[in-house]
Enzyme design. Structure first.
Site, PDB file in Angstrom:
ATOM      1  N   HIS A 146       0.829  -1.208   0.000  1.00 19.99           N
ATOM      2  CA  HIS A 146       0.000   0.000   0.000  1.00 19.99           C
ATOM      3  C   HIS A 146       0.866   1.262   0.000  1.00 19.99           C
ATOM      4  CE1 HIS A 146      -3.218   2.802   0.883  1.00 19.99           C
ATOM      5  NE2 HIS A 146      -2.600   3.194   1.983  1.00 19.99           N
ATOM      6  N   LYS A 194     -10.113  12.096   7.082  1.00 20.27           N
ATOM      7  CA  LYS A 194     -10.221  10.807   7.768  1.00 20.27           C
ATOM      8  C   LYS A 194     -11.166  10.848   8.966  1.00 20.27           C
ATOM      9  CE  LYS A 194      -6.738   8.337   5.823  1.00 20.27           C
ATOM     10  NZ  LYS A 194      -6.803   6.940   5.347  1.00 20.27           N
ATOM     11  N   GLU A 245     -10.883   1.938   3.141  1.00 25.94           N
ATOM     12  CA  GLU A 245      -9.578   1.346   3.362  1.00 25.94           C
ATOM     13  C   GLU A 245      -9.770   0.068   4.158  1.00 25.94           C
ATOM     14  OE1 GLU A 245      -6.349   4.966   3.077  1.00 25.94           O
ATOM     15  OE2 GLU A 245      -6.761   4.097   5.047  1.00 25.94           O
TER      16      GLU A 245
END
Length: 425
Positions: free
Chosen positions: A143, A263, A209
Site C-alpha cells: 500500500h 479521515k 480502506e
C-alpha cells in the site's frame, strides 16, 4: 494448546461449517434487545450467549472474577471486562466453551437456561469498546509503495523512514462507529491540480480502506514502554476496520502534519472482538524485513496472522460485487512492533484503545485494499456486477468487509463490518 481451541470440540448448537463463529472462536461483543439492556455476550453460530444472564445464574461464581462481576457484563462496552486482565478473559471464554460443548447437558437440556441464548438476528450490536485513543498505522509495504508511486516518486515511492519504523498518526476516537452505522459524505476543502484556489464542498473521492485493528488490553503508566517481546500481552483482540477516506480532502490538507478532516469524519469497526487466543493456530511468519529493524523492534517468534480479507461494494439498487481479496499476513509491521513503537517514547496505553493496521494491500492487482489503488486514483474504474463502475464511492453504496482465518477445515471469523454512504447534509 488452550483447551478452548481444541479443533475436535463440537457444540450442541447446530453450527454450519462456513460459520465464522464455531465453538473454537467465541469472540466477545456488546448487544442489546428491546427486552434486555446492553450486556456482554459471545458469538456462537447464529446465536449470542448472554454472559450477564450466565453470571446472574451463578455460572462464574467459582472463577473468582472479583467485585466487578456481574456488573462488568452489563455495560455498553467491553472496557470494564477487558480491564480485569487476561486471566479473566481466558477463564470466561473457557467457561463458555465448557457450557456449549455437545456433551454438557447443563444448558443444552434445560429450557429455562436456554434463555441465556439469543439469535443474532434479534439483537442490536453496539460498538464493542469505548476507545479513549486511536492510532492508525501505515504498515503495508504494498500500500505504501502504491500510494508513493501515485503521489510521490514512481522510482522511489517509500518515505526514507518507512522501512525503519511503523509510521502512524493519532486519529479521532469519537467518530469510530459500529458496523451498520450509516456514513455521511463529508464536506471539506478540495483543490484540483489545475485550480488556482481551493473550494469547499462534498468530497468527490470517497474511498474505503481495508484494515484490521487491535484493542489494547491493559493500562500502562506514562513513561513505561512496552517491550516488543511482551507487546501481545497487552492486546485483547482484533476487529475488522474500515478507515473511510475522502481522498480529495486528504490530498489537499495532508502537508505538513498528515491526515485530518479527510479521515476523521468516520471509521467503522466490526462488533465482535476475536481474541488472540482464538487466533493462535493461525500464526505465520511475516515478510522479511530489510534492513533489520533496530533492536527495540526486533522479534523472533512469528507475530503475523493468516486472516483472509474481502471487500464488496453494493449499490443501492443492485447486488454486491467483490472488488478485492487480501490477507493480514501481507502487513510488513506486526501488531507487536506497532505497539512497541507506539510506547517506545513512554506513551501510556489505556484499556480499549484502538490501533488500526493501515490499508492492507497484497502484491497482486486483485489484492489492493482501497479504490485509490484499485482504480489508479479513479482513472481506471472497477466494474460492478449490475453493469456500472466505480472510481470512487457514490451515495447509496454499501461497503461490506469480512475476514476469517481457516486451517484444516476450521474457520475463525470476524463477521463483517459494513456501512452505507449517505449524501452530504
Amino acid at each position: 494448546m488452550l483447551s478452548a481451541n481444541n479443533p475436535d470440540l463440537r457444540s450442541w448448537i447446530d453450527i454450519a461449517t462456513t460459520s465464522h463463529f464455531p465453538i473454537q472462536n467465541l469472540p466477545f461483543g456488546v448487544f442489546e434487545t428491546p427486552e434486555r439492556g446492553p450486556r456482554v455476550g459471545v458469538a456462537i453460530g447464529d446465536y449470542v450467549l448472554d454472559l450477564y444472564a450466565l453470571s446472574q445464574r451463578g455460572f462464574f461464581d467459582d472463577l473468582d472474577l472479583g467485585p466487578h462481576e456481574p456488573k462488568m457484563f452489563r455495560r455498553r462496552s467491553l472496557n470494564s471486562f477487558i480491564a480485569q486482565g487476561r486471566t479473566t478473559w481466558r477463564a470466561v471464554r473457557q467457561r463458555a466453551s465448557e457450557l456449549l460443548r455437545h456433551d454438557n447437558p447443563v444448558l443444552r437440556d434445560d429450557e429455562t437456561m436456554q434463555a441465556c441464548l439469543v439469535r443474532q438476528r434479534d439483537v442490536q450490536m453496539l460498538r464493542p469498546v469505548r476507545p479513549g485513543n486511536y492510532t492508525d498505522f501505515y504498515s503495508s509495504l504494498e500500500h505504501a509503495a502504491n500510494v508513493g508511486r501515485l503521489f510521490r516518486d514512481p522510482t522511489n515511492p517509500l518515505p526514507p523512514n518507512w522501512r525503519h519504523l511503523p509510521i502512524g498518526y493519532h486519529g479521532r476516537a469519537s467518530s469510530i462507529v459500529v458496523s451498520g452505522t450509516e456514513v455521511r459524505r463529508p464536506n471539506g476543502q478540495r483543490k484540483a491540480p489545475d485550480a488556482v484556489a481551493p473550494t469547499f464542498g462534498p468530497s468527490q473521492q470517497l474511498d474505503f480502506e481495508l484494515e484490521m485493528a487491535f484493542i489494547s488490553g491493559r493500562t500502562t503508566e506514562l513513561g513505561h514502554p512496552v517491550p516488543v517481546q511482551h507487546a501481545e500481552d497487552a492486546i485483547f483482540g482484533l476487529v475488522l476496520f474500515n478507515d473511510w477516506s475522502a481522498r480529495d480532502i486528504q490530498s489537499w490538507e495532508t502537508t505538513p502534519l498528515g491526515p485530518f478532516l479527510g479521515k476523521s469524519f468516520a471509521s467503522s469497526i466490526s462488533p465482535w472482538v476475536v481474541t488472540l487466543d482464538a487466533l493462535e493456530p493461525f500464526r505465520v511468519a511475516g515478510p522479511v524485513q530489510e534492513p533489520e529493524p533496530l533492536l527495540y523492534l526486533r522479534t523472533i517468534d512469528p507475530h503475523h496472522f493468516d486472516i483472509q480479507l474481502e471487500v464488496k461494494i453494493q449499490p443501492a439498487d443492485g447486488p454486491a460485487t467483490v472488488v478485492t481479496h487480501s490477507n493480514s499476513r501481507h502487513l510488513y509491521w506486526s501488531m507487536a512492533q506497532q505497539l512497541a513503537h507506539q510506547t517506545s517514547n513512554g506513551c501510556n496505553l489505556q484499556v480499549g484503545d484502538l490501533y488500526a493496521s493501515g490499508t492492507i494491500s497484497g502484491p497482486t492487482p486483485d489484492s489492493l485494499g482501497s479504490l485509490l489503488e484499485l482504480t489508479l486514483a479513479g482513472t481506471r474504474p472497477v466494474p460492478l456486477s449490475e453493469g456500472t463502475e466505480r472510481g470512487f464511492l457514490l451515495d447509496g453504496d454499501t461497503v461490506i468487509m469480512c475476514g476469517y482465518a481457516e486451517k484444516d477445515g476450521l474457520r475463525i471469523g470476524f463477521g463483517e463490518v459494513s456501512g452505507t454512504v449517505l449524501g452530504t447534509l
